[in-house]
Design a protein around this motif. Structure first.
Motif, short mmCIF file in Angstrom:
data_model
loop_
_atom_site.label_atom_id
_atom_site.label_comp_id
_atom_site.label_asym_id
_atom_site.label_seq_id
_atom_site.Cartn_x
_atom_site.Cartn_y
_atom_site.Cartn_z
N GLU A 64 0.83 -1.20 0.00
CA GLU A 64 0.00 0.00 0.00
C GLU A 64 0.87 1.26 0.00
O GLU A 64 0.57 2.24 -0.68
N ALA A 65 1.98 1.20 0.74
CA ALA A 65 2.88 2.35 0.78
C ALA A 65 3.61 2.54 -0.54
O ALA A 65 4.23 3.58 -0.77
N SER A 66 3.55 1.54 -1.42
CA SER A 66 4.16 1.68 -2.74
C SER A 66 3.15 2.17 -3.77
O SER A 66 3.46 2.26 -4.95
N GLY A 67 1.93 2.44 -3.32
CA GLY A 67 0.93 2.96 -4.23
C GLY A 67 -0.09 1.94 -4.69
O GLY A 67 -0.90 2.22 -5.57
N VAL A 68 -0.07 0.74 -4.11
CA VAL A 68 -1.04 -0.28 -4.50
C VAL A 68 -2.37 -0.01 -3.78
O VAL A 68 -2.41 -0.02 -2.55
#
Ligand SMILES: Nc1ncnc2c1ncn2[C@@H]1O[C@H](COP(=O)(O)OP(=O)(O)OP(=O)(O)O)[C@@H](O)[C@H]1O
Ligand SMILES: [Mg+2]
Lengths: 311, 254
Positions: free
Chosen positions: A189-193
């Protein structure tokens, strides 16, 4: 692994021609299960969610195709509507449920199936407990699929389509995001997922696959009843997915094939003269339970991922 | 120049315990800002408030002139905030390169349809993502292991992998939570050199690190947390002589 795919491909092409009529029906049902299981395996392997009512989407797809063709919709349109309706239903169910953690989806889908079955059994427009009868064959561009052999190849095509979609999805930007969130939700999620949206996507895709299987089933059999989609079918899907190996397309196909064959053998045993009438269902429940326990104990990753590792 | 990141009055309670209490902190564009403090001081909690993994009990977080504290984590990532967590495992069942490629999610957008139909957009982005990942792997010194399963890397390299994943999204603000822990001498200096290089490129960095020499070398400014509160903030040379800091941290048993 290459040779295994070659064997499967040859089998899928040759078997329909050489199988006896009764076996051909089993082959078709196997293929339909495989379609649903490819989707379920994605859902369980990547979204980390179990659906205990996946056969609800098969039923939804089947009834969508059935009702549309009874109301004189073009058969091809009726078939295409099956996965669409199933996916829409998944989105409606999934939006509130997938926000929650844990196994809410398992219970929600199970509830959905029980609800759907009781609605279908009671609804006059759906034929009640008797179901829909006298459904037309599927016809495409003037060619009517009226032989079991036609449906056998249609199902082979369906399995290929579903596998191709799943494969392409997994091997893409979205697929990497899905695989990442399966083992590292926070970092993904922190990678933009967009974790929630992707979970919903897999759920909808898995429902669409089950729905498409239902649509084909409707045209193949020509009649539909709520009893064709018992909760046992959903459980069968789960066992197939787990046995083959979650998140593996080849595993889903192998799991479906293996379980179908085992259940067929048992059914022929259970319907021997002298066996009580409840023997088949008791036996299949017992076998599912035993297989599930055996797999969890001895090949927890499922057959195909375990073979891959040891090759 | 206005700050890129401004944390004001950030407070986070776990039950009755304050992990973070009324914390103010800002990061200027191009600045490397270190956060130090003893174990349990609230450093990781602060990072997770900024990244959106935790919700603040009170306080605001502004980034690039806008409040971001109500945004979902993936939206903050798309704005250019990347984090290498202290306690997040690598993505299992994926290669080192694939792990890093996930980081590019923040700056790409091809959806499921373009993947299923293998549209030109999918191909274009795949090429771009591969390029970005190769670069990030190279910078983190991980290129030789690109095709290995990520979980087979030794722990130190798994830490470097987190940094590479964060870099692959071409962030404007990079949060590194103890990136050097578990690294040996040469790896540690390679990481310091990488951070220096990133700073030279104008990247804003927020860094948690226990190694005082590491912090002294890299940080423009240091904020010291203790028991969830800021006890000092300023250039390293100033805070190193601060009596409260010496008592709470620098003079401690480390
Ligand atoms: N999810 C949680 N639930 C309850 N308490 C928590 C949680 N996360 C952190 N805490 C508590 O909040 C405080 C701050 O923890 P945090 O992880 O932010 O410290 P830290 O400064 O990063 O420490 P370290 O140097 O060990 O990484 C600690 O007392 C910790 O026990
Ligand atoms: Mg920490």
């Amino acid at each position: 692994m290459k040779w295994a795919y070659a064997v499967a491909a040859v089998g899928a092409l040759v078997l329909p021609v050489v199988l006896a009529p009764g076996q051909l029906t089993v082959f078709i049902l196997l293929g339909l299960s495989a379609m649903a299981v490819v989707g379920l395996s994605l859902l369980m392997g990547y979204a980390g969610q179990v659906s205990l009512g996946q056969a609800a989407f098969t039923a939804l797809g089947a009834y969508t195709s059935g009702l549309l063709s009874l109301h004189h919709a073009p058969p091809l349109l009726a078939l295409v509507a099956a996965p669409v309706a199933a996916a829409l239903a998944a989105v409606v169910v999934g939006v509130p449920i997938l926000r929650l953690r844990g196994h809410q989806l398992a219970f929600a889908t199970l509830a959905l199936q029980i609800l759907l079955l009781s609605v279908l059994s009671g609804a006059q427009w759906a034929g009640g407990a008797v179901g829909l009868q006298g459904l037309p064959y599927l016809s495409v561009g003037g060619f009517e699929l009226d032989q079991d052999l036609d449906y056998a190849y249609l199902v082979v095509g369906g399995v290929l389509l579903v596998s191709l979609i799943a494969h392409r999805l997994v091997h893409s930007r979205v697929g990497r995001g899905l695989r990442a969130l399966a083992t590292g939700e926070m970092a993904a999620e922190a990678s933009g997922v967009p974790v929630g949206a992707y979970r919903l996507l897999v759920f909808a895709v898995s429902a669409a696959f089950a729905g498409l299987a239902g649509g084909i089933y409707c045209f193949f059999l020509g009649y539909l009843a709520p009893g064709s989609f018992p909760v046992l079918l959903s459980i069968e899907y789960v066992v197939m997915a787990v046995v083959g190996g979650l998140g593996s397309i080849a595993g889903a196909l192998l799991g479906a094939a293996l379980i179908t064959v085992v259940v067929q053998l048992l059914t022929s045993l259970a319907t021997q003269p002298g066996m009580p009438s409840y023997a088949p269902s008791v036996l299949s429940y017992a076998v599912y339970a035993l297989l599930l326990i055996a797999v969890v104990l001895f090949v927890p990753k499922g057959i195909v991922p375990t073979l891959r590792r040891s090759l | 120049m206005p700050a890129l990141l401004t944390v004001s009055g950030a407070t986070r309670r776990f039950g009755g315990v304050y992990a973070l209490r009324d914390v103010d902190l800002d990061v200027a564009p191009g600045e490397t800002h270190a956060v130090i403090g003893p174990n349990g001081a609230g450093k990781s909690t602060l990072f997770k408030l900024i990244g959106g993994q935790l919700v603040a009990t009170a306080g605001t977080i502004a980034y690039d002139g806008e409040r971001i504290d109500r945004l979902a984590p993936h939206r903050r990532a798309r704005r250019g905030i990347a984090i290498a967590f202290q306690d997040s495992p690598v993505f299992r069942g994926m290669s080192v390169a694939e792990n890093v490629m996930v980081g590019a999610h923040a700056i790409t957008s091809a959806g499921p349809m373009s993947a299923i139909l293998r549209l030109p957009r999918h191909r274009r982005e795949e090429t771009r993502i591969r390029g970005l990942a190769a670069q990030a792997l190279d910078r983190a010194g991980l290129s030789p292991w690109a095709d290995q399963p990520a979980e087979s890397l030794p722990l130190g390299r798994q830490r470097a992998l987190q940094v590479a994943r964060a870099l692959c999204g071409a962030p404007r603000l990079l949060l590194l939570d103890e990136p050097a822990s578990g690294l040996r001498g040469p790896e540690r200096s390679a990481l310091a050199a990488l951070i220096e290089q990133l700073r030279g490129e104008g990247l804003s960095i927020l860094l948690v690190e226990h190694d005082v020499a590491f912090v002294a070398r890299l940080a423009d400014r240091v904020t010291v947390l203790d028991l969830g509160q800021v006890i000092a903030s300023g250039p390293f040379a100033e805070i190193r002589t601060d009596s409260a800091v010496v008592a709470a941290y620098l003079g401690g048993p480390t």
